[in-house]
Design an enzyme around this catalytic site. Structure first.
Site, short mmCIF file in Angstrom:
data_model
loop_
_atom_site.label_atom_id
_atom_site.label_comp_id
_atom_site.label_asym_id
_atom_site.label_seq_id
_atom_site.Cartn_x
_atom_site.Cartn_y
_atom_site.Cartn_z
N GLY A 30 36.40 28.05 41.89
CA GLY A 30 37.89 27.57 41.59
C GLY A 30 38.87 26.84 42.32
O GLY A 30 39.54 25.85 42.34
N GLY A 58 51.48 44.29 41.57
CA GLY A 58 51.62 44.74 42.86
C GLY A 58 50.24 43.95 43.66
O GLY A 58 50.03 44.77 44.72
N ASP A 86 35.74 31.07 44.74
CA ASP A 86 35.33 30.24 45.70
C ASP A 86 35.32 28.89 44.80
O ASP A 86 35.51 27.70 45.57
CB ASP A 86 33.99 30.55 46.15
CG ASP A 86 33.96 31.76 47.37
OD1 ASP A 86 35.10 31.87 47.62
OD2 ASP A 86 33.03 32.38 47.31
N GLU A 118 44.94 30.41 42.97
CA GLU A 118 43.53 30.60 43.74
C GLU A 118 43.51 31.06 45.03
O GLU A 118 42.38 30.60 45.63
CB GLU A 118 42.83 29.37 43.27
CG GLU A 118 42.71 28.79 41.95
CD GLU A 118 41.72 29.17 40.97
OE1 GLU A 118 42.04 28.84 39.54
OE2 GLU A 118 40.47 29.33 41.20
N ILE A 168 49.13 34.99 34.52
CA ILE A 168 47.69 34.43 33.91
C ILE A 168 47.91 33.21 33.26
O ILE A 168 48.57 33.08 32.15
CB ILE A 168 47.08 35.74 32.94
CG1 ILE A 168 47.34 37.09 33.73
CG2 ILE A 168 45.87 35.23 32.60
CD1 ILE A 168 46.57 37.05 34.74
N THR A 169 47.32 32.38 33.69
CA THR A 169 47.19 30.81 33.20
C THR A 169 46.53 31.08 31.68
O THR A 169 45.70 31.69 31.62
CB THR A 169 46.16 29.91 34.06
OG1 THR A 169 46.82 29.94 35.39
CG2 THR A 169 46.19 28.51 33.53
N1 COS Z 1 32.26 36.14 47.13
C1 COS Z 1 31.66 37.26 46.55
N2 COS Z 1 31.90 38.33 47.40
C2 COS Z 1 32.89 38.42 48.37
C3 COS Z 1 33.76 37.44 48.80
C4 COS Z 1 33.37 36.18 47.97
N3 COS Z 1 33.98 34.76 48.33
N4 COS Z 1 34.48 37.67 49.71
C5 COS Z 1 34.17 39.04 49.76
N5 COS Z 1 33.39 39.32 49.15
C6 COS Z 1 32.79 40.75 49.11
C7 COS Z 1 32.57 41.17 50.39
O1 COS Z 1 31.20 40.91 50.80
C8 COS Z 1 32.69 42.87 50.34
O2 COS Z 1 31.73 43.27 49.53
P1 COS Z 1 30.65 44.18 50.61
O3 COS Z 1 31.55 45.52 50.80
O4 COS Z 1 29.54 44.82 49.39
O5 COS Z 1 30.25 43.59 51.70
C9 COS Z 1 33.78 42.83 49.41
O6 COS Z 1 33.96 41.38 48.39
C10 COS Z 1 35.07 43.03 50.04
O7 COS Z 1 35.49 41.92 50.93
P2 COS Z 1 36.30 42.19 51.97
O8 COS Z 1 36.58 43.30 52.69
O9 COS Z 1 36.56 40.68 52.48
O10 COS Z 1 38.03 42.19 51.01
P3 COS Z 1 39.25 42.09 51.27
O11 COS Z 1 40.11 42.97 50.69
O12 COS Z 1 39.51 42.03 52.76
O13 COS Z 1 39.90 40.75 50.48
C11 COS Z 1 40.40 38.71 50.61
C12 COS Z 1 39.41 39.39 50.79
C13 COS Z 1 41.73 38.45 51.32
C14 COS Z 1 39.72 36.95 51.02
C15 COS Z 1 40.54 38.49 49.04
O14 COS Z 1 41.15 39.69 48.39
C16 COS Z 1 41.24 37.27 48.28
O15 COS Z 1 40.54 36.19 48.21
N6 COS Z 1 42.46 37.39 47.90
C17 COS Z 1 43.13 36.28 47.24
C18 COS Z 1 42.95 36.41 46.02
C19 COS Z 1 43.10 35.23 45.15
O16 COS Z 1 42.64 34.30 45.15
N7 COS Z 1 43.93 35.38 43.97
C20 COS Z 1 44.27 34.35 43.26
C21 COS Z 1 44.00 34.81 41.85
S1 COS Z 1 43.76 33.29 40.68
S2 COS Z 1 45.31 32.55 40.74
#
Ligand code: COS
Length: 381
Positions: free
Chosen positions: A239, A127, A237, A360, A155-156
Protein backbone atom coordinates in the site's frame (compact mmCIF):
# COMPACT_ATOMS: atom_id res chain seq x y z
CA UNK A 1 18.00 3.69 -20.36
CA UNK A 2 14.93 4.46 -18.28
CA UNK A 3 11.80 4.80 -20.40
CA UNK A 4 8.27 3.51 -20.22
CA UNK A 5 7.21 0.75 -22.60
CA UNK A 6 4.65 1.45 -25.33
CA UNK A 7 1.93 -0.59 -23.63
CA UNK A 8 2.51 1.27 -20.36
CA UNK A 9 2.13 4.61 -22.15
CA UNK A 10 -1.04 3.33 -23.86
CA UNK A 11 -2.45 2.22 -20.50
CA UNK A 12 -1.85 5.65 -18.96
CA UNK A 13 -3.39 7.34 -22.02
CA UNK A 14 -6.53 5.22 -21.66
CA UNK A 15 -6.77 6.03 -17.95
CA UNK A 16 -6.32 9.74 -18.69
CA UNK A 17 -9.10 9.66 -21.27
CA UNK A 18 -11.50 8.05 -18.79
CA UNK A 19 -10.53 10.49 -16.04
CA UNK A 20 -10.93 13.53 -18.26
CA UNK A 21 -14.35 12.29 -19.29
CA UNK A 22 -15.77 11.05 -15.97
CA UNK A 23 -13.63 12.29 -13.10
CA UNK A 24 -12.23 15.72 -13.87
CA UNK A 25 -15.68 17.32 -14.39
CA UNK A 26 -16.89 16.33 -10.89
CA UNK A 27 -13.67 16.31 -8.83
CA UNK A 28 -13.86 19.86 -7.43
CA UNK A 29 -17.60 19.87 -6.69
CA UNK A 30 -17.51 16.42 -5.10
CA UNK A 31 -14.63 17.56 -2.92
CA UNK A 32 -16.59 20.62 -1.82
CA UNK A 33 -19.76 18.58 -1.15
CA UNK A 34 -18.06 15.48 0.29
CA UNK A 35 -19.86 13.47 -2.35
CA UNK A 36 -18.95 9.86 -3.15
CA UNK A 37 -20.23 8.23 -6.34
CA UNK A 38 -20.71 4.48 -6.30
CA UNK A 39 -21.56 4.48 -10.02
CA UNK A 40 -18.18 6.05 -10.76
CA UNK A 41 -16.44 3.40 -8.67
CA UNK A 42 -18.24 0.62 -10.55
CA UNK A 43 -17.32 2.29 -13.86
CA UNK A 44 -13.66 2.39 -12.83
CA UNK A 45 -13.95 -1.28 -11.97
CA UNK A 46 -15.33 -2.03 -15.44
CA UNK A 47 -12.28 -0.28 -16.88
CA UNK A 48 -10.05 -2.66 -14.90
CA UNK A 49 -8.61 0.04 -12.60
CA UNK A 50 -9.43 -1.90 -9.41
CA UNK A 51 -7.54 -5.06 -10.31
CA UNK A 52 -4.42 -3.89 -12.15
CA UNK A 53 -1.94 -6.23 -10.37
CA UNK A 54 -4.48 -9.00 -9.63
CA UNK A 55 -3.89 -12.16 -11.71
CA UNK A 56 -6.19 -12.66 -14.68
CA UNK A 57 -7.29 -15.98 -13.16
CA UNK A 58 -8.94 -13.91 -10.39
CA UNK A 59 -10.46 -11.31 -12.67
CA UNK A 60 -7.63 -8.74 -12.67
CA UNK A 61 -5.49 -7.38 -15.48
CA UNK A 62 -2.49 -9.43 -14.36
CA UNK A 63 -0.10 -6.49 -14.68
CA UNK A 64 2.62 -5.36 -12.26
CA UNK A 65 3.02 -2.73 -9.57
CA UNK A 66 4.78 -0.55 -12.15
CA UNK A 67 1.54 -0.35 -14.11
CA UNK A 68 -0.45 0.02 -10.88
CA UNK A 69 1.75 2.96 -9.86
CA UNK A 70 1.38 4.57 -13.28
CA UNK A 71 -2.41 4.22 -13.23
CA UNK A 72 -2.74 5.57 -9.68
CA UNK A 73 -0.48 8.52 -10.51
CA UNK A 74 -2.72 9.37 -13.46
CA UNK A 75 -5.98 9.06 -11.47
CA UNK A 76 -4.45 11.21 -8.71
CA UNK A 77 -3.72 13.99 -11.19
CA UNK A 78 -7.50 14.35 -11.47
CA UNK A 79 -8.56 13.31 -7.98
CA UNK A 80 -6.36 11.96 -5.21
CA UNK A 81 -9.53 10.95 -3.34
CA UNK A 82 -10.48 8.58 -6.14
CA UNK A 83 -6.96 7.24 -6.46
CA UNK A 84 -7.04 6.39 -2.74
CA UNK A 85 -10.41 4.64 -3.11
CA UNK A 86 -8.97 2.50 -5.91
CA UNK A 87 -5.75 1.81 -3.96
CA UNK A 88 -7.59 0.75 -0.80
CA UNK A 89 -9.90 -1.69 -2.61
CA UNK A 90 -6.63 -3.28 -3.70
CA UNK A 91 -5.60 -4.13 -0.13
CA UNK A 92 -8.06 -7.03 0.39
CA UNK A 93 -6.93 -8.38 -2.99
CA UNK A 94 -3.25 -8.35 -2.02
CA UNK A 95 -4.16 -9.98 1.29
CA UNK A 96 -6.29 -12.73 -0.26
CA UNK A 97 -3.71 -13.41 -2.92
CA UNK A 98 -0.94 -13.83 -0.33
CA UNK A 99 -2.71 -15.31 2.67
CA UNK A 100 -6.18 -16.41 1.51
CA UNK A 101 -7.19 -19.97 0.70
CA UNK A 102 -8.43 -20.95 -2.74
CA UNK A 103 -12.11 -20.83 -1.76
CA UNK A 104 -11.71 -17.28 -0.38
CA UNK A 105 -9.85 -16.14 -3.49
CA UNK A 106 -12.47 -17.54 -5.83
CA UNK A 107 -15.32 -16.10 -3.77
CA UNK A 108 -14.05 -12.54 -3.35
CA UNK A 109 -11.21 -11.61 -5.70
CA UNK A 110 -13.04 -11.43 -9.05
CA UNK A 111 -15.65 -9.09 -7.56
CA UNK A 112 -13.00 -6.90 -5.95
CA UNK A 113 -10.93 -6.78 -9.14
CA UNK A 114 -13.91 -5.83 -11.29
CA UNK A 115 -15.26 -3.20 -8.90
CA UNK A 116 -18.47 -5.10 -8.17
CA UNK A 117 -17.19 -5.30 -4.60
CA UNK A 118 -15.67 -2.24 -2.93
CA UNK A 119 -13.08 -3.37 -0.40
CA UNK A 120 -11.92 -1.78 2.87
CA UNK A 121 -9.08 -2.39 5.31
CA UNK A 122 -9.80 -2.07 9.04
CA UNK A 123 -6.70 -2.02 11.22
CA UNK A 124 -6.57 1.31 13.10
CA UNK A 125 -8.54 1.92 16.29
CA UNK A 126 -9.12 4.95 18.49
CA UNK A 127 -6.19 3.93 20.73
CA UNK A 128 -4.07 2.08 18.17
CA UNK A 129 -2.62 3.97 15.20
CA UNK A 130 1.15 3.79 14.80
CA UNK A 131 1.23 1.08 17.48
CA UNK A 132 -0.92 -1.20 15.36
CA UNK A 133 -0.09 -4.29 17.44
CA UNK A 134 -1.95 -2.75 20.41
CA UNK A 135 -5.37 -3.14 18.78
CA UNK A 136 -8.20 -4.18 21.12
CA UNK A 137 -10.95 -5.50 18.82
CA UNK A 138 -11.58 -9.12 19.75
CA UNK A 139 -12.60 -12.21 17.79
CA UNK A 140 -13.72 -15.09 19.99
CA UNK A 141 -14.15 -18.56 18.57
CA UNK A 142 -17.67 -19.97 19.07
CA UNK A 143 -18.13 -23.36 17.42
CA UNK A 144 -17.71 -22.91 13.67
CA UNK A 145 -17.87 -19.11 13.97
CA UNK A 146 -15.98 -16.14 15.37
CA UNK A 147 -17.71 -13.31 17.19
CA UNK A 148 -16.09 -9.90 16.70
CA UNK A 149 -16.39 -6.88 19.00
CA UNK A 150 -14.63 -3.53 18.81
CA UNK A 151 -14.32 -0.21 17.02
CA UNK A 152 -12.19 0.64 14.00
CA UNK A 153 -11.28 4.24 13.19
CA UNK A 154 -10.46 6.26 10.05
CA UNK A 155 -11.59 3.49 7.72
CA UNK A 156 -11.41 4.52 4.06
CA UNK A 157 -14.72 3.70 2.30
CA UNK A 158 -16.23 2.95 5.72
CA UNK A 159 -20.00 2.77 5.35
CA UNK A 160 -19.97 2.41 1.56
CA UNK A 161 -17.67 -0.61 1.17
CA UNK A 162 -19.05 -4.09 0.47
CA UNK A 163 -16.30 -6.04 2.21
CA UNK A 164 -14.05 -5.26 5.19
CA UNK A 165 -10.82 -7.01 6.13
CA UNK A 166 -10.82 -6.63 9.91
CA UNK A 167 -7.82 -7.25 12.15
CA UNK A 168 -8.90 -8.57 15.57
CA UNK A 169 -7.33 -10.19 18.59
CA UNK A 170 -7.81 -13.95 18.89
CA UNK A 171 -4.92 -14.54 21.29
CA UNK A 172 -2.73 -12.78 23.84
CA UNK A 173 -1.33 -9.25 23.71
CA UNK A 174 0.97 -7.97 20.97
CA UNK A 175 1.46 -8.77 17.32
CA UNK A 176 1.25 -12.57 17.71
CA UNK A 177 -2.31 -12.47 19.06
CA UNK A 178 -3.91 -10.88 15.98
CA UNK A 179 -5.89 -12.56 13.19
CA UNK A 180 -7.53 -11.22 10.01
CA UNK A 181 -11.19 -11.70 9.05
CA UNK A 182 -13.44 -11.04 6.08
CA UNK A 183 -16.57 -9.18 7.19
CA UNK A 184 -19.10 -8.48 4.43
CA UNK A 185 -21.30 -5.37 4.66
CA UNK A 186 -24.74 -6.28 5.95
CA UNK A 187 -23.47 -8.76 8.53
CA UNK A 188 -25.67 -8.27 11.63
CA UNK A 189 -23.89 -6.21 14.28
CA UNK A 190 -21.72 -4.33 11.76
CA UNK A 191 -22.54 -0.62 11.80
CA UNK A 192 -20.89 2.70 11.09
CA UNK A 193 -20.32 5.65 13.35
CA UNK A 194 -19.37 9.18 12.53
CA UNK A 195 -18.34 9.99 8.99
CA UNK A 196 -15.22 12.12 9.41
CA UNK A 197 -15.22 15.71 8.15
CA UNK A 198 -11.79 15.79 6.59
CA UNK A 199 -9.41 18.49 5.43
CA UNK A 200 -8.77 16.62 2.18
CA UNK A 201 -9.77 13.51 0.22
CA UNK A 202 -13.29 14.72 0.83
CA UNK A 203 -15.03 12.69 -1.90
CA UNK A 204 -13.66 9.50 -0.32
CA UNK A 205 -15.75 8.71 2.76
CA UNK A 206 -13.89 7.83 5.97
CA UNK A 207 -15.86 6.41 8.87
CA UNK A 208 -15.78 4.62 12.17
CA UNK A 209 -16.61 0.90 11.83
CA UNK A 210 -18.40 -0.60 14.83
CA UNK A 211 -18.49 -4.35 15.46
CA UNK A 212 -21.04 -5.53 18.02
CA UNK A 213 -21.28 -9.32 18.28
CA UNK A 214 -20.54 -9.63 14.58
CA UNK A 215 -20.63 -13.34 13.79
CA UNK A 216 -18.65 -14.65 10.82
CA UNK A 217 -17.93 -18.28 9.91
CA UNK A 218 -14.42 -19.53 10.69
CA UNK A 219 -13.94 -19.87 6.93
CA UNK A 220 -13.79 -16.03 6.90
CA UNK A 221 -10.52 -16.05 8.84
CA UNK A 222 -7.62 -15.27 6.50
CA UNK A 223 -4.63 -17.49 7.22
CA UNK A 224 -4.00 -19.21 10.55
CA UNK A 225 -4.77 -17.59 13.90
CA UNK A 226 -2.00 -15.22 14.95
CA UNK A 227 -0.75 -14.14 11.50
CA UNK A 228 -3.08 -11.14 11.26
CA UNK A 229 -0.36 -8.59 12.05
CA UNK A 230 1.86 -9.94 9.27
CA UNK A 231 -1.17 -9.96 6.95
CA UNK A 232 -1.79 -6.29 7.72
CA UNK A 233 1.81 -5.09 7.59
CA UNK A 234 2.71 -6.92 4.41
CA UNK A 235 -0.37 -5.38 2.75
CA UNK A 236 0.79 -1.98 4.00
CA UNK A 237 4.22 -2.53 2.44
CA UNK A 238 2.44 -2.75 -0.91
CA UNK A 239 0.00 0.00 0.00
CA UNK A 240 2.89 2.37 0.67
CA UNK A 241 3.90 2.10 -2.99
CA UNK A 242 0.38 3.11 -4.00
CA UNK A 243 0.25 6.11 -1.65
CA UNK A 244 3.65 7.20 -2.95
CA UNK A 245 2.43 6.92 -6.56
CA UNK A 246 -0.67 8.98 -5.73
CA UNK A 247 1.56 11.62 -4.13
CA UNK A 248 3.68 11.79 -7.29
CA UNK A 249 0.45 12.44 -9.20
CA UNK A 250 -0.33 15.36 -6.88
CA UNK A 251 3.18 16.79 -7.25
CA UNK A 252 3.13 16.42 -11.02
CA UNK A 253 -0.24 18.06 -11.55
CA UNK A 254 0.55 20.89 -9.12
CA UNK A 255 3.87 21.57 -10.84
CA UNK A 256 2.27 21.57 -14.29
CA UNK A 257 -0.54 23.89 -13.19
CA UNK A 258 1.82 26.35 -11.50
CA UNK A 259 4.33 26.29 -14.37
CA UNK A 260 1.62 27.03 -16.92
CA UNK A 261 0.37 29.91 -14.80
CA UNK A 262 3.86 31.31 -14.28
CA UNK A 263 4.45 31.24 -18.02
CA UNK A 264 1.27 33.21 -18.74
CA UNK A 265 1.20 35.52 -15.75
CA UNK A 266 3.06 38.77 -16.24
CA UNK A 267 4.20 41.25 -13.62
CA UNK A 268 6.57 44.14 -14.34
CA UNK A 269 5.99 43.28 -18.07
CA UNK A 270 7.69 39.92 -17.57
CA UNK A 271 6.37 36.36 -17.33
CA UNK A 272 6.89 35.51 -13.68
CA UNK A 273 8.67 32.23 -14.52
CA UNK A 274 11.52 34.45 -15.77
CA UNK A 275 12.04 35.82 -12.27
CA UNK A 276 14.48 33.47 -10.61
CA UNK A 277 12.54 33.55 -7.36
CA UNK A 278 9.67 31.82 -9.17
CA UNK A 279 11.60 29.96 -11.88
CA UNK A 280 13.94 28.27 -9.41
CA UNK A 281 10.98 27.31 -7.23
CA UNK A 282 9.40 25.59 -10.24
CA UNK A 283 12.72 24.00 -11.18
CA UNK A 284 12.97 22.40 -7.74
CA UNK A 285 9.31 21.30 -7.85
CA UNK A 286 9.84 19.53 -11.18
CA UNK A 287 13.11 17.93 -10.11
CA UNK A 288 11.76 16.70 -6.78
CA UNK A 289 8.65 15.28 -8.47
CA UNK A 290 10.70 13.27 -10.95
CA UNK A 291 13.07 12.04 -8.24
CA UNK A 292 10.10 10.90 -6.15
CA UNK A 293 8.68 9.01 -9.14
CA UNK A 294 11.97 7.18 -9.64
CA UNK A 295 11.89 5.89 -6.06
CA UNK A 296 8.29 4.74 -6.57
CA UNK A 297 9.23 2.93 -9.76
CA UNK A 298 12.22 1.31 -8.08
CA UNK A 299 10.05 -0.08 -5.28
CA UNK A 300 7.40 -1.24 -7.76
CA UNK A 301 10.01 -2.90 -10.01
CA UNK A 302 11.55 -4.75 -7.08
CA UNK A 303 8.13 -6.01 -6.07
CA UNK A 304 7.37 -7.07 -9.64
CA UNK A 305 10.69 -8.93 -9.78
CA UNK A 306 9.79 -10.85 -6.62
CA UNK A 307 12.60 -9.18 -4.64
CA UNK A 308 12.39 -7.64 -1.15
CA UNK A 309 10.89 -4.16 -1.36
CA UNK A 310 9.66 -3.14 2.11
CA UNK A 311 12.60 -0.79 2.70
CA UNK A 312 12.31 0.77 -0.74
CA UNK A 313 8.52 1.11 -0.35
CA UNK A 314 9.02 3.01 2.92
CA UNK A 315 11.65 5.25 1.28
CA UNK A 316 9.37 5.90 -1.69
CA UNK A 317 6.44 6.70 0.62
CA UNK A 318 8.29 9.10 2.89
CA UNK A 319 9.96 10.87 0.00
CA UNK A 320 6.97 11.13 -2.33
CA UNK A 321 4.58 12.31 0.38
CA UNK A 322 6.95 14.90 1.85
CA UNK A 323 7.61 16.02 -1.72
CA UNK A 324 3.90 16.32 -2.47
CA UNK A 325 3.37 18.45 0.63
CA UNK A 326 6.26 20.76 -0.28
CA UNK A 327 5.46 20.95 -3.99
CA UNK A 328 1.74 21.62 -3.58
CA UNK A 329 2.50 24.30 -0.99
CA UNK A 330 5.00 25.94 -3.34
CA UNK A 331 2.52 25.69 -6.21
CA UNK A 332 0.05 27.74 -4.17
CA UNK A 333 2.87 30.22 -3.53
CA UNK A 334 3.59 30.57 -7.25
CA UNK A 335 -0.04 31.51 -7.89
CA UNK A 336 -0.21 33.85 -4.91
CA UNK A 337 -3.72 34.99 -4.04
CA UNK A 338 -5.18 32.99 -6.96
CA UNK A 339 -3.65 29.80 -5.61
CA UNK A 340 -5.37 30.26 -2.27
CA UNK A 341 -8.88 30.34 -3.75
CA UNK A 342 -11.19 27.53 -4.80
CA UNK A 343 -11.25 28.87 -8.34
CA UNK A 344 -8.10 26.88 -8.87
CA UNK A 345 -7.40 23.29 -7.79
CA UNK A 346 -4.09 23.97 -6.04
CA UNK A 347 -5.56 24.41 -2.56
CA UNK A 348 -7.29 21.02 -3.01
CA UNK A 349 -4.02 19.39 -4.03
CA UNK A 350 -2.37 20.88 -0.94
CA UNK A 351 -5.13 19.63 1.38
CA UNK A 352 -5.00 16.20 -0.24
CA UNK A 353 -1.20 16.03 0.04
CA UNK A 354 -1.25 16.53 3.80
CA UNK A 355 -2.93 13.23 4.58
CA UNK A 356 -0.42 11.29 2.48
CA UNK A 357 2.15 12.01 5.20
CA UNK A 358 -0.19 10.31 7.67
CA UNK A 359 -1.93 7.34 5.99
CA UNK A 360 -0.51 3.82 5.53
CA UNK A 361 1.88 4.58 8.37
CA UNK A 362 2.93 8.11 9.30
CA UNK A 363 6.17 9.38 7.86
CA UNK A 364 7.67 9.05 11.33
CA UNK A 365 6.82 5.32 11.19
CA UNK A 366 8.35 5.07 7.69
CA UNK A 367 11.58 6.54 9.04
CA UNK A 368 11.45 4.07 11.92
CA UNK A 369 11.04 1.21 9.40
CA UNK A 370 13.95 2.53 7.31
CA UNK A 371 16.18 2.94 10.38
CA UNK A 372 15.37 -0.63 11.49
CA UNK A 373 16.39 -1.93 8.05
CA UNK A 374 19.64 0.04 8.28
CA UNK A 375 20.35 -1.32 11.74
CA UNK A 376 19.78 -4.88 10.50
CA UNK A 377 21.94 -4.34 7.43
CA UNK A 378 24.88 -2.91 9.34
CA UNK A 379 24.61 -5.34 12.26
CA UNK A 380 24.80 -8.33 9.96
CA UNK A 381 28.05 -7.25 8.28
N1 COS B 1 5.56 -7.56 6.88
C1 COS B 1 5.32 -8.74 7.49
N2 COS B 1 5.57 -8.94 8.81
C2 COS B 1 6.07 -7.91 9.51
C3 COS B 1 6.34 -6.66 8.93
C4 COS B 1 6.06 -6.51 7.55
N3 COS B 1 6.30 -5.35 6.94
N4 COS B 1 6.83 -5.83 9.88
C5 COS B 1 6.87 -6.54 11.01
N5 COS B 1 6.41 -7.79 10.79
C6 COS B 1 6.30 -8.88 11.76
C7 COS B 1 7.64 -9.08 12.46
O1 COS B 1 8.47 -9.96 11.73
C8 COS B 1 7.21 -9.66 13.80
O2 COS B 1 6.95 -11.04 13.65
P1 COS B 1 7.86 -12.13 14.43
O3 COS B 1 7.66 -11.80 15.88
O4 COS B 1 7.26 -13.44 14.02
O5 COS B 1 9.24 -11.91 13.94
C9 COS B 1 5.88 -8.99 14.05
O6 COS B 1 5.38 -8.55 12.78
C10 COS B 1 6.01 -7.79 14.99
O7 COS B 1 6.93 -6.91 14.39
P2 COS B 1 7.56 -5.67 15.18
O8 COS B 1 8.12 -6.15 16.49
O9 COS B 1 8.45 -4.95 14.26
O10 COS B 1 6.25 -4.82 15.51
P3 COS B 1 6.07 -3.41 16.18
O11 COS B 1 4.99 -3.49 17.15
O12 COS B 1 7.41 -2.88 16.62
O13 COS B 1 5.49 -2.53 14.98
C11 COS B 1 5.61 -0.98 13.15
C12 COS B 1 6.16 -2.25 13.83
C13 COS B 1 5.70 0.24 14.02
C14 COS B 1 6.47 -0.82 11.93
C15 COS B 1 4.13 -1.24 12.75
O14 COS B 1 3.30 -1.28 13.87
C16 COS B 1 3.61 -0.22 11.79
O15 COS B 1 3.90 -0.25 10.58
N6 COS B 1 2.79 0.73 12.30
C17 COS B 1 2.07 1.65 11.45
C18 COS B 1 0.72 1.08 11.15
C19 COS B 1 0.15 1.68 9.93
O16 COS B 1 0.77 1.78 8.89
N7 COS B 1 -1.13 2.07 10.03
C20 COS B 1 -1.83 2.61 8.93
C21 COS B 1 -3.12 1.88 8.79
S1 COS B 1 -3.83 2.05 7.21
S2 COS B 1 -4.12 3.95 6.98
Amino acid sequence: MYTLQDDQVALVDAVREFCLDRLAPVAAADDANEHFRMDLFRAMGEQGFCGIPTPEAYGGLGLGYMEYALVLEEIARHSAAWAVTVAVTGLPQIILRTYGDEAQRERWMPGLASGEILGAFALSEPGSGSDAAALKTTAVRDGDDYVLNGTKFWITSGGVADLYVVMARTGGPGAGGISAFLVPAGTPGLSFGRKEEKMGLRSSPTAEVILEDVRVPATHRIGPEGVGFKVALSALDSGRITIAAISVGLSAVATAYAARYATEREQFNTAIIDFQGVGFLLADMATRTDAARLLVHRAASLRDAGLPYALEAAMAKVNATDTAMAVTTDAVQVMGGYGYTREHPLERYMRDAKVMQIVEGTNQIQRLVIARHLKKRYTER
